[in-house]
Scaffold this motif. Structure first.
Motif, short mmCIF file in Angstrom:
data_model
loop_
_atom_site.label_atom_id
_atom_site.label_comp_id
_atom_site.label_asym_id
_atom_site.label_seq_id
_atom_site.Cartn_x
_atom_site.Cartn_y
_atom_site.Cartn_z
N PRO A 13 -74.71 -66.14 -10.25
CA PRO A 13 -73.66 -66.07 -11.26
C PRO A 13 -72.27 -66.09 -10.61
N GLN A 14 -71.40 -66.95 -11.13
CA GLN A 14 -70.07 -67.09 -10.54
C GLN A 14 -69.26 -65.80 -10.65
N ALA A 15 -69.40 -65.09 -11.75
CA ALA A 15 -68.68 -63.82 -11.91
C ALA A 15 -69.11 -62.82 -10.84
N ASP A 16 -70.40 -62.80 -10.50
CA ASP A 16 -70.89 -61.90 -9.46
C ASP A 16 -70.33 -62.30 -8.10
N PHE A 17 -70.28 -63.61 -7.85
CA PHE A 17 -69.71 -64.09 -6.59
C PHE A 17 -68.24 -63.68 -6.48
N GLU A 18 -67.47 -63.91 -7.54
CA GLU A 18 -66.05 -63.58 -7.50
C GLU A 18 -65.84 -62.08 -7.31
N LEU A 39 -58.73 -67.73 -2.68
CA LEU A 39 -60.04 -68.22 -3.09
C LEU A 39 -59.78 -69.28 -4.15
N LEU A 40 -60.19 -70.49 -3.86
CA LEU A 40 -59.96 -71.61 -4.77
C LEU A 40 -61.28 -71.99 -5.44
N LYS A 41 -61.22 -72.25 -6.72
CA LYS A 41 -62.38 -72.67 -7.49
C LYS A 41 -62.20 -74.14 -7.85
N HIS A 42 -63.20 -74.95 -7.54
CA HIS A 42 -63.10 -76.38 -7.80
C HIS A 42 -62.87 -76.63 -9.29
N ALA A 43 -61.96 -77.53 -9.59
CA ALA A 43 -61.59 -77.80 -10.99
C ALA A 43 -62.69 -78.52 -11.76
N ASP A 44 -63.55 -79.28 -11.05
CA ASP A 44 -64.55 -80.08 -11.74
C ASP A 44 -66.00 -79.80 -11.33
N GLU A 45 -66.21 -79.12 -10.22
CA GLU A 45 -67.56 -78.84 -9.72
C GLU A 45 -67.89 -77.37 -9.94
N PRO A 46 -68.71 -77.04 -10.92
CA PRO A 46 -69.09 -75.64 -11.11
C PRO A 46 -69.79 -75.09 -9.87
N GLU A 79 -76.36 -63.75 -0.75
CA GLU A 79 -77.31 -63.66 -1.86
C GLU A 79 -76.91 -64.55 -3.03
N LEU A 80 -75.62 -64.89 -3.09
CA LEU A 80 -75.10 -65.63 -4.24
C LEU A 80 -74.81 -67.09 -3.95
N GLY A 81 -74.94 -67.51 -2.68
CA GLY A 81 -74.68 -68.90 -2.35
C GLY A 81 -74.65 -69.14 -0.86
#
Length: 96
Positions: A13-18, A39-46, A79-81
């Protein structure tokens, strides 16, 4: 200055990673030689993130990684990625 760049592919889960990353960020912020990070989150790649961190020097960065407390942070993120960590030096820099 040394720049640490780590590209993450988040499979949990992205929220858990963040959240885990924010905790890790607080750990690093308290380490001698830490300057900043984004920390940058890709605009188009989930699930695609990039961490860009600046350190005073390589030795400071390596001392932070060697702290016993860092192992738990590393494990939580793994654990998350997955990550692709690399160190860089500044070749050019400009600002507006």
């Amino acid at each position: 200055m040394i720049v640490f760049v780590n590209r993450f592919t988040v499979t949990g889960p992205q929220a858990d990673f963040e959240s885990a990353f924010a905790t890790t960020s607080e750990f690093f912020r308290a380490q001698p030689g830490f300057i900043s990070h984004r920390l940058l989150k890709h605009a188009d790649e989930p699930g695609a993130y990039v961490n860009v961190a600046e350190w005073e020097d390589r030795a400071s960065f390596e001392r932070a990684l060697a702290q016993p407390e860092f192992a738990a942070h590393r494990a939580a993120l793994r654990e998350l990625g997955t990550g692709e960590p690399n160190l860089y030096t500044v070749a050019q820099e400009r600002a507006a």
